[in-house]
Design an enzyme around this catalytic site. Structure first.
Site, PDB file in Angstrom:
ATOM      1  CG  MET A 136      -1.318  52.128 -41.551  1.00 45.65           C
ATOM      2  SD  MET A 136      -2.052  52.468 -39.924  1.00 45.65           S
ATOM      3  CE  MET A 136      -0.610  52.469 -38.847  1.00 45.65           C
ATOM      4  CB  ILE A 177      -6.267  51.862 -42.655  1.00 46.74           C
ATOM      5  CG1 ILE A 177      -5.229  52.968 -42.748  1.00 46.74           C
ATOM      6  CG2 ILE A 177      -5.843  50.743 -41.715  1.00 46.74           C
ATOM      7  CD1 ILE A 177      -5.070  53.767 -41.465  1.00 46.74           C
ATOM      8  CB  CYS A 178      -3.584  49.930 -47.311  1.00 49.80           C
ATOM      9  SG  CYS A 178      -3.742  51.249 -48.523  1.00 49.80           S
ATOM     10  NE  ARG A 179       3.324  51.698 -48.822  1.00 49.62           N
ATOM     11  CZ  ARG A 179       3.994  50.706 -49.392  1.00 49.62           C
ATOM     12  NH1 ARG A 179       4.932  50.087 -48.727  1.00 49.62           N
ATOM     13  NH2 ARG A 179       3.732  50.324 -50.615  1.00 49.62           N
TER      14      ARG A 179
END
Length: 109
Positions: free
Chosen positions: A88, A60-62
């Protein structure tokens, strides 16, 4: 590319957060492993020690772009990895908790 929706994640799924330090400090998923994409290759050994041997790595990232790159790298290394679609931002919008290192409510940068 293997992808999963935030809604499909279950408690206890292994989550790898590849956002940078300032993003992590603002808020993250509780229990996630933090390895910033900028340090990822140098710190790859930390992932292999922490990830479940027979489990999937949810990256996961932004928003999903950086995590997609890391997911592709992991798949090339033979690791069962999937990109968390929407990152996120989607995590927070779906009502999942975002916390700081001291357990207080956080936010997504």
């Amino acid at each position: 590319m293997p992808t999963v929706q935030v809604a499909d994640l279950k408690d206890g799924d292994f989550l790898l957060d590849v956002r940078e330090d300032d993003e992590w400090q603002a808020g993250h998923a509780e229990g996630a492993l933090h390895l910033p994409m900028s340090d990822f290759v140098a710190r790859y050994g930390e992932l292999t020690q922490a990830a479940p041997q027979d489990g999937r790595v949810h990256v996961i990232c932004r928003s999903g772009a950086r995590s997609a790159q890391v997911t592709m790298y992991l798949v090339q290394q033979g690791i069962d990895a999937v990109n968390v679609d929407g990152g996120m931002h989607q995590w927070e919008q779906s009502g999942r908790p975002v916390v700081t290192d001291d357990g207080k409510p956080g936010f997504v940068l």
